[in-house]
Design a protein around this motif. Structure first.
Motif, mmCIF file in Angstrom:
data_model
loop_
_atom_site.group_PDB
_atom_site.id
_atom_site.type_symbol
_atom_site.label_atom_id
_atom_site.label_comp_id
_atom_site.label_asym_id
_atom_site.label_seq_id
_atom_site.Cartn_x
_atom_site.Cartn_y
_atom_site.Cartn_z
ATOM 1 N N LEU A 125 0.829 -1.211 0.000
ATOM 2 C CA LEU A 125 0.000 0.000 0.000
ATOM 3 C C LEU A 125 0.859 1.256 0.000
ATOM 4 C CD1 LEU A 125 -3.012 -0.582 2.440
ATOM 5 C CD2 LEU A 125 -3.101 -0.107 -0.020
ATOM 6 N N ALA A 126 1.909 1.247 0.800
ATOM 7 C CA ALA A 126 2.796 2.413 0.858
ATOM 8 C C ALA A 126 3.430 2.673 -0.505
ATOM 9 C CB ALA A 126 3.871 2.190 1.919
ATOM 10 N N ALA A 127 3.800 1.614 -1.209
ATOM 11 C CA ALA A 127 4.398 1.778 -2.537
ATOM 12 C C ALA A 127 3.378 2.346 -3.523
ATOM 13 C CB ALA A 127 4.920 0.434 -3.039
ATOM 14 N N TYR A 128 2.139 1.854 -3.470
ATOM 15 C CA TYR A 128 1.116 2.362 -4.386
ATOM 16 C C TYR A 128 0.851 3.838 -4.128
ATOM 17 C CZ TYR A 128 0.157 -2.683 -4.772
ATOM 18 O OH TYR A 128 0.262 -4.042 -4.935
ATOM 19 N N HIS A 129 0.756 4.214 -2.861
ATOM 20 C CA HIS A 129 0.465 5.608 -2.535
ATOM 21 C C HIS A 129 1.648 6.511 -2.881
ATOM 22 C CE1 HIS A 129 -3.515 5.818 -0.655
ATOM 23 N NE2 HIS A 129 -3.303 4.573 -0.265
ATOM 24 N N ALA A 130 2.856 6.051 -2.611
ATOM 25 C CA ALA A 130 4.028 6.867 -2.927
ATOM 26 C C ALA A 130 4.080 7.174 -4.415
ATOM 27 C CB ALA A 130 5.301 6.152 -2.480
ATOM 28 N N ALA A 131 3.794 6.182 -5.245
ATOM 29 C CA ALA A 131 3.805 6.407 -6.690
ATOM 30 C C ALA A 131 2.679 7.337 -7.111
ATOM 31 C CB ALA A 131 3.699 5.073 -7.424
ATOM 32 N N PHE A 132 1.486 7.124 -6.572
ATOM 33 C CA PHE A 132 0.310 7.874 -7.025
ATOM 34 C C PHE A 132 0.384 9.345 -6.622
ATOM 35 C CE2 PHE A 132 -4.310 8.767 -7.370
ATOM 36 C CZ PHE A 132 -4.528 8.237 -8.632
ATOM 37 N N ARG A 133 1.202 9.662 -5.646
ATOM 38 C CA ARG A 133 1.380 11.075 -5.276
ATOM 39 C C ARG A 133 2.187 11.842 -6.315
ATOM 40 N NH1 ARG A 133 2.753 8.725 0.271
ATOM 41 N NH2 ARG A 133 0.693 8.582 1.256
ATOM 42 N N ASP A 134 2.834 11.143 -7.227
ATOM 43 C CA ASP A 134 3.657 11.764 -8.262
ATOM 44 C C ASP A 134 2.753 12.153 -9.436
ATOM 45 O OD1 ASP A 134 5.377 12.437 -10.323
ATOM 46 O OD2 ASP A 134 6.705 10.725 -10.018
ATOM 47 N N PRO A 135 2.666 13.439 -9.781
ATOM 48 C CA PRO A 135 1.824 13.846 -10.906
ATOM 49 C C PRO A 135 2.160 13.128 -12.209
ATOM 50 C CG PRO A 135 2.536 15.763 -9.658
ATOM 51 C CD PRO A 135 3.310 14.597 -9.126
ATOM 52 N N ALA A 136 3.437 12.789 -12.408
ATOM 53 C CA ALA A 136 3.828 12.101 -13.640
ATOM 54 C C ALA A 136 3.213 10.707 -13.707
ATOM 55 C CB ALA A 136 5.346 12.013 -13.735
ATOM 56 N N VAL A 137 3.119 10.030 -12.578
ATOM 57 C CA VAL A 137 2.497 8.706 -12.550
ATOM 58 C C VAL A 137 1.002 8.812 -12.839
ATOM 59 C CG1 VAL A 137 1.931 6.740 -11.064
ATOM 60 C CG2 VAL A 137 4.248 7.688 -11.051
ATOM 61 N N ARG A 138 0.346 9.773 -12.238
ATOM 62 C CA ARG A 138 -1.085 9.946 -12.487
ATOM 63 C C ARG A 138 -1.330 10.277 -13.960
ATOM 64 N NH1 ARG A 138 -0.521 12.988 -7.636
ATOM 65 N NH2 ARG A 138 -1.049 14.941 -8.704
ATOM 66 N N HIS A 139 -0.479 11.109 -14.537
ATOM 67 C CA HIS A 139 -0.603 11.437 -15.956
ATOM 68 C C HIS A 139 -0.426 10.179 -16.807
ATOM 69 C CE1 HIS A 139 -0.202 13.455 -19.788
ATOM 70 N NE2 HIS A 139 1.022 12.981 -19.935
ATOM 71 N N ALA A 140 0.553 9.347 -16.467
ATOM 72 C CA ALA A 140 0.783 8.115 -17.225
ATOM 73 C C ALA A 140 -0.437 7.197 -17.170
ATOM 74 C CB ALA A 140 2.011 7.385 -16.685
ATOM 75 N N MET A 141 -1.065 7.110 -16.000
ATOM 76 C CA MET A 141 -2.265 6.277 -15.895
ATOM 77 C C MET A 141 -3.380 6.816 -16.787
ATOM 78 S SD MET A 141 -2.350 5.400 -11.828
ATOM 79 C CE MET A 141 -1.037 4.447 -11.048
ATOM 80 N N CYS A 142 -3.537 8.119 -16.819
ATOM 81 C CA CYS A 142 -4.540 8.713 -17.702
ATOM 82 C C CYS A 142 -4.223 8.402 -19.164
ATOM 83 C CB CYS A 142 -4.621 10.214 -17.481
ATOM 84 S SG CYS A 142 -5.252 10.715 -15.868
ATOM 85 N N GLU A 143 -2.965 8.537 -19.547
ATOM 86 C CA GLU A 143 -2.584 8.249 -20.926
ATOM 87 C C GLU A 143 -2.793 6.774 -21.260
ATOM 88 O OE1 GLU A 143 -2.074 10.282 -23.169
ATOM 89 O OE2 GLU A 143 -1.339 12.136 -22.287
ATOM 90 N N ASP A 144 -2.574 5.909 -20.296
ATOM 91 C CA ASP A 144 -2.831 4.481 -20.472
ATOM 92 C C ASP A 144 -4.295 4.257 -20.858
ATOM 93 O OD1 ASP A 144 -3.080 1.724 -20.252
ATOM 94 O OD2 ASP A 144 -2.592 1.636 -18.126
ATOM 95 N N TYR A 145 -5.205 4.885 -20.124
ATOM 96 C CA TYR A 145 -6.627 4.706 -20.417
ATOM 97 C C TYR A 145 -7.058 5.457 -21.671
ATOM 98 C CZ TYR A 145 -7.490 1.839 -16.386
ATOM 99 O OH TYR A 145 -7.489 0.784 -15.503
ATOM 100 N N ARG A 146 -6.410 6.571 -21.972
ATOM 101 C CA ARG A 146 -6.698 7.240 -23.245
ATOM 102 C C ARG A 146 -6.319 6.340 -24.419
ATOM 103 N NH1 ARG A 146 -4.142 12.292 -20.375
ATOM 104 N NH2 ARG A 146 -6.049 13.287 -19.581
#
Length: 297
Positions: free
Chosen positions: A195-216
């Protein structure tokens, strides 16, 4: 990020032609590539990877491009996160580690990268296992009210830049906690370190952007590629194992029948589980994978 969940594994960073990929590697024997799903990282496999090593396999578990601690060299555009691009990353990663042919096991988004890898690089893939998914184009053909409600993130994250990015920035921890809880059917299945690893990554705007691009990409280039595959009769040449939560079996047509339209050798099994099978029912997953992988050697 903390890799103590992978005792005896080494952590590596490998640069491909388009990304810097972080992965863990352990064991000896036939190589198996484990590909995680949204919104996770390599840590999703911490209950499966050590068991596969104990059964005599070499395991490679990377963070997909843009997820966890892996980064894209050019992080913009749906093509940068198409499953074809992510599959090429994995071919180059495994080549760098010395593996030219290997089995692929994918969950969620990783499963979509996995079947694209098997379609585009059949000489590389000895066997493919899909956890919880059917091909993306088959999803789009069957979208209904129930799917839209339960898989709301498919439609939210794929909205044009930068609407979802702005909204996610308001409370990334809250959004991720809600998402992980929902995908686990409300059960307490996550190790605190994962859980700590998932949250640490998701706090990074670049990771959130990558997830959005994945779904796009799923809305655009991935769907287009799979439509062309289906129209052209392209099929997976390797044996295919499909593992599903029992709740998936109510779908019509049956998920295994859908997969049999994409491959000749398809077998499957189901279990009472949430969507998060690698962390929810790891013993079941390993118990199904080991004979399948041994038979495909």
């Amino acid at each position: 990020m903390d890799d103590s969940l992978f005792e005896g594994f080494r952590t590596e960073r490998v640069r491909t032609s388009g990304a810097d990929l972080r992965c863990v590697v352990g064991g000896s024997g036939p190589p198996v590539l484990l590909l995680h799903g949204y919104p996770q990282s390599r840590h999703a496999w911490h209950r499966v990877a050590p068991s596969l090593v104990a059964k005599g396999f070499t395991v490679v578990a990377p963070d997909l491009r843009g997820y966890g601690e892996s980064t894209a060299l050019d992080p913009d555009g749906a093509e940068a996160y198409s499953k074809r691009t992510l599959a090429r990353d994995q071919v180059e990663l495994m080549q760098a580690l010395g593996f030219t042919r290997f089995a692929v096991v994918g969950h969620d988004r990783g499963a979509r990268v996995g079947y694209r890898l098997a379609l585009d690089h059949p000489e590389r893939v000895s066997a493919y296992a899909s956890l919880t998914v059917i091909p993306t184009i088959e999803i789009w053909d069957r979208v209904n009210r129930a799917f839209a409600f339960n898989a709301y993130h498919w439609f939210f994250l794929s909205q044009p830049f930068d609407l979802p990015e702005r909204l996610l920035a308001g409370d990334p921890d809250g959004f991720l906690a809600w998402t992980l809880r929902k995908m686990a059917d409300g059960r307490d299945i996550y190790d605190p370190r994962a859980l700590a690893a998932y949250h640490a990554a998701f706090r990074d705007p670049a990771v959130r952007h990558a997830m959005c691009e994945d779904y796009r990409s799923a809305m655009t280039v991935d769907a287009e590629a799979e439509s062309a595959d289906r129209a052209g009769g392209r099929r997976l040449a390797c044996p295919v194992l499909v593992l599903l939560p029992e709740t998936s079996l109510a779908a019509s047509p049956h998920p295994l029948d859908i997969w049999r339209s994409w491959a000749d050798d398809v077998r499957g099994a189901s279990v009472a589980s949430s969507h998060m099978m690698p962390e929810d029912v790891p013993d079941f997953v390993v118990g199904q994978l080991v004979p399948f992988l041994n038979g495909a050697r």
